[in-house]
Write a protein that holds these residues in place. Structure first.
Motif, PDB file in Angstrom:
ATOM      1  N   ARG A 202      -6.970 -29.224  45.941  1.00  0.00           N
ATOM      2  CA  ARG A 202      -6.301 -28.914  44.686  1.00  0.00           C
ATOM      3  C   ARG A 202      -6.382 -27.489  44.533  1.00  0.00           C
ATOM      4  O   ARG A 202      -7.166 -26.521  45.097  1.00  0.00           O
ATOM      5  CB  ARG A 202      -7.582 -29.381  43.711  1.00  0.00           C
TER       6      ARG A 202
ATOM      7  N   TYR B  37      -5.110 -32.262  52.020  1.00  0.00           N
ATOM      8  CA  TYR B  37      -4.968 -32.094  50.740  1.00  0.00           C
ATOM      9  C   TYR B  37      -6.068 -31.288  50.159  1.00  0.00           C
ATOM     10  O   TYR B  37      -7.296 -31.922  50.244  1.00  0.00           O
ATOM     11  CB  TYR B  37      -4.498 -32.907  49.859  1.00  0.00           C
TER      12      TYR B  37
ATOM     13  N   ILE C  54       0.753 -28.307  51.535  1.00  0.00           N
ATOM     14  CA  ILE C  54       0.927 -29.376  50.538  1.00  0.00           C
ATOM     15  C   ILE C  54       2.055 -29.977  50.452  1.00  0.00           C
ATOM     16  O   ILE C  54       2.161 -31.389  50.268  1.00  0.00           O
ATOM     17  CB  ILE C  54       0.445 -28.520  49.034  1.00  0.00           C
TER      18      ILE C  54
ATOM     19  N   SER D  74       0.586 -33.555  42.679  1.00  0.00           N
ATOM     20  CA  SER D  74       0.098 -32.598  43.603  1.00  0.00           C
ATOM     21  C   SER D  74       0.941 -31.489  43.885  1.00  0.00           C
ATOM     22  O   SER D  74       0.610 -29.977  44.065  1.00  0.00           O
ATOM     23  CB  SER D  74      -0.384 -33.428  44.994  1.00  0.00           C
TER      24      SER D  74
ATOM     25  N   GLU E 248      -6.433 -35.910  43.552  1.00  0.00           N
ATOM     26  CA  GLU E 248      -5.212 -36.412  44.023  1.00  0.00           C
ATOM     27  C   GLU E 248      -5.619 -36.830  45.440  1.00  0.00           C
ATOM     28  O   GLU E 248      -5.091 -38.017  45.840  1.00  0.00           O
ATOM     29  CB  GLU E 248      -4.084 -35.773  44.035  1.00  0.00           C
ATOM     30  N   ARG E 249      -6.353 -36.175  46.061  1.00  0.00           N
ATOM     31  CA  ARG E 249      -6.645 -36.593  47.648  1.00  0.00           C
ATOM     32  C   ARG E 249      -7.329 -38.088  47.604  1.00  0.00           C
ATOM     33  O   ARG E 249      -6.795 -38.587  48.465  1.00  0.00           O
ATOM     34  CB  ARG E 249      -7.950 -35.719  48.055  1.00  0.00           C
TER      35      ARG E 249
END
Length: 422
Positions: free
Chosen positions: A197, A195, A21, A132, A84-85
């Motif tokens: 979470r 990405y 990440i 992130s 966030e992706r």
């Protein structure tokens, strides 16, 4: 007929995948900022090919910075509600589309509009990438991770400043936008593919009983918290110093320290390199002290000392002046890693995205206004001393306003060390 249940996605080891990440977030930020970071270095080519003045060139530099004034706030709110992706991936795609469209721009006016679009897309990258990384790293390594991610920006600036002028000279300025668009598109693809979470993260909700006005009041109300005021004040002062060093280093060394233009540019590159090191080293140090803000205050004290040297006769000698700008690069750019870690840990639960967007929007005001203000101050007075004095006074005032509160917190907690790295 018996149906087979779908297999769940394979689990990942959080302790290992967090480094993936970090790499993805760092690469995406550098990729989306690649073209904009190299505009200044392409100044000669852009002025020649577009037949524009220095003021028009400066407007190109600022065009991509206007949209984030509002865009950071919008992006922060979206980051508190959605993955966030998709927020970062969409923003990076907008950056890529804008640059690819710009490669067909007929002239200056259309290029200016393209950069406004690029700025709108980039508004999601900085707060989204920061959130992130913060969500994947616990406090024992969060500062170090933030430092690595933020080091990508000055490193990307150095790479683009070397690559884009060469490409513009060999082909045309349109080819640099095409290259920048392809790099940004790669950044978008990498983020959306890799990405995810962390397992423990959920998206909090304000609840249906809160009106939009009440939700906004609750978010902006965080400014009343002492820690958030410290973040806002220190960010404004240190981002102003960062802008000042970026715009005045080469001119000062050329005019006042009698360095050739090429040598002065090399000092700026060394200063940026020191900033890369500072963002990593200072952020790693912040993982070990009782309060991360101690690191931020150390940067303010170091900046004041460096500015003081520039306002003395010693600051007009080539070697001391060059070393001073490297010093200012280490502390005047290196503050951002521990500052961001402190910000993410000071924000109220569930409002980290909005806090990032709000504070970065405030910083953006300084990014837009400080460079022309310092330049005008130098033109009006014929001296760099007033510019250094203004930056010193701003930093001193911030230090005086925030240091007593920090001292009280540290004295209550004791000088305990943070837990060792996990």
């Amino acid at each position: 007929m018996e149906r087979t249940a779908p297999r769940p996605p394979p689990a990942v080891d959080p302790l290992r995948y967090r480094w993936v990440i970090l790499g993805v977030a760092t690469f995406t930020q550098a990729a989306t900022a690649f073209f904009v970071q190299g505009i200044g270095a392409m100044g000669v080519h852009l002025q020649r090919d577009l037949d524009i003045s220095t003021a028009q060139l400066g407007l190109l530099l600022s065009a991509a910075q206007f949209a984030p004034l509002l865009g950071f706030l919008v992006a922060g709110e979206l980051l508190d509600r959605y993955n966030e992706r998709w927020i970062v991936g969409t923003g990076a795609t907008v950056v890529a589309a804008g640059l690819l469209l710009g490669s067909t721009a007929p002239g200056y006016a259309s290029l200016l509009l393209v950069l406004l679009l690029v700025g709108a897309g980039y508004s999601t990258i900085q707060p989204g990438g920061t959130k992130s990384v913060a969500s994947w790293f616990d406090p024992s390594r969060r500062g170090f991770a933030m430092g690595i991610r933020q080091a990508g920006l000055p490193l990307g600036a150095a790479l683009s400043s070397a690559a884009l002028p060469f490409l513009a000279g060999a082909t045309s300025w349109r080819a640099t936008l095409l290259a920048g668009g392809l790099v940004a598109l790669l950044g978008a693809a990498v983020f959306m593919v890799f990405y995810r979470r962390p397992p423990h993260v959920t998206v909090p909700e304000d609840g249906p009983h809160l009106s939009l006005g009440a939700q906004l009041a609750a978010r902006f109300g965080m400014v009343r918290e002492p820690s958030m005021r410290k973040v806002l004040l220190s960010g404004l002062s240190l981002i102003s110093v960062q802008c000042g060093v970026g715009i005045l280093t080469v001119l000062y060394l050329y005019e006042k320290a009698s360095l050739e233009a090429g040598a002065a540019t090399l000092v700026l590159v060394a200063s940026l390199g020191a900033g890369v090191a500072g963002r990593i080293v200072l952020a790693a140090w912040s993982d070990r002290v009782a309060s991360r803000y101690t690191c931020v205050m150390t940067c303010m004290i170091a900046v004041i000392a460096g500015m003081a040297v520039l306002m003395t006769p010693l600051g007009r000698e080539p070697v001391p002046a060059s070393l001073t700008f490297v010093w200012l690069g280490f502390f005047g750019l290196g503050w951002y890693g521990p500052w961001l870690a402190y910000l993410t840990e000071s924000a109220p639960p569930g409002k980290v995205g909005f806090a990032l967007g709000m504070v970065m929007a405030v910083n953006q005001i300084a990014i837009v206004l400080v460079p022309p203000t310092l330049g005008l101050l130098k033109d009006l007075t014929g001296s760099y001393t007033p510019a250094w004095a203004v930056l010193t006074a701003l930093t001193l005032a911030t230090l005086a306003a925030t240091a007593p509160a920090v001292a009280a917190v540290v004295s209550r907690q004791g000088l305990r060390r943070r837990p060792p790295y996990s």
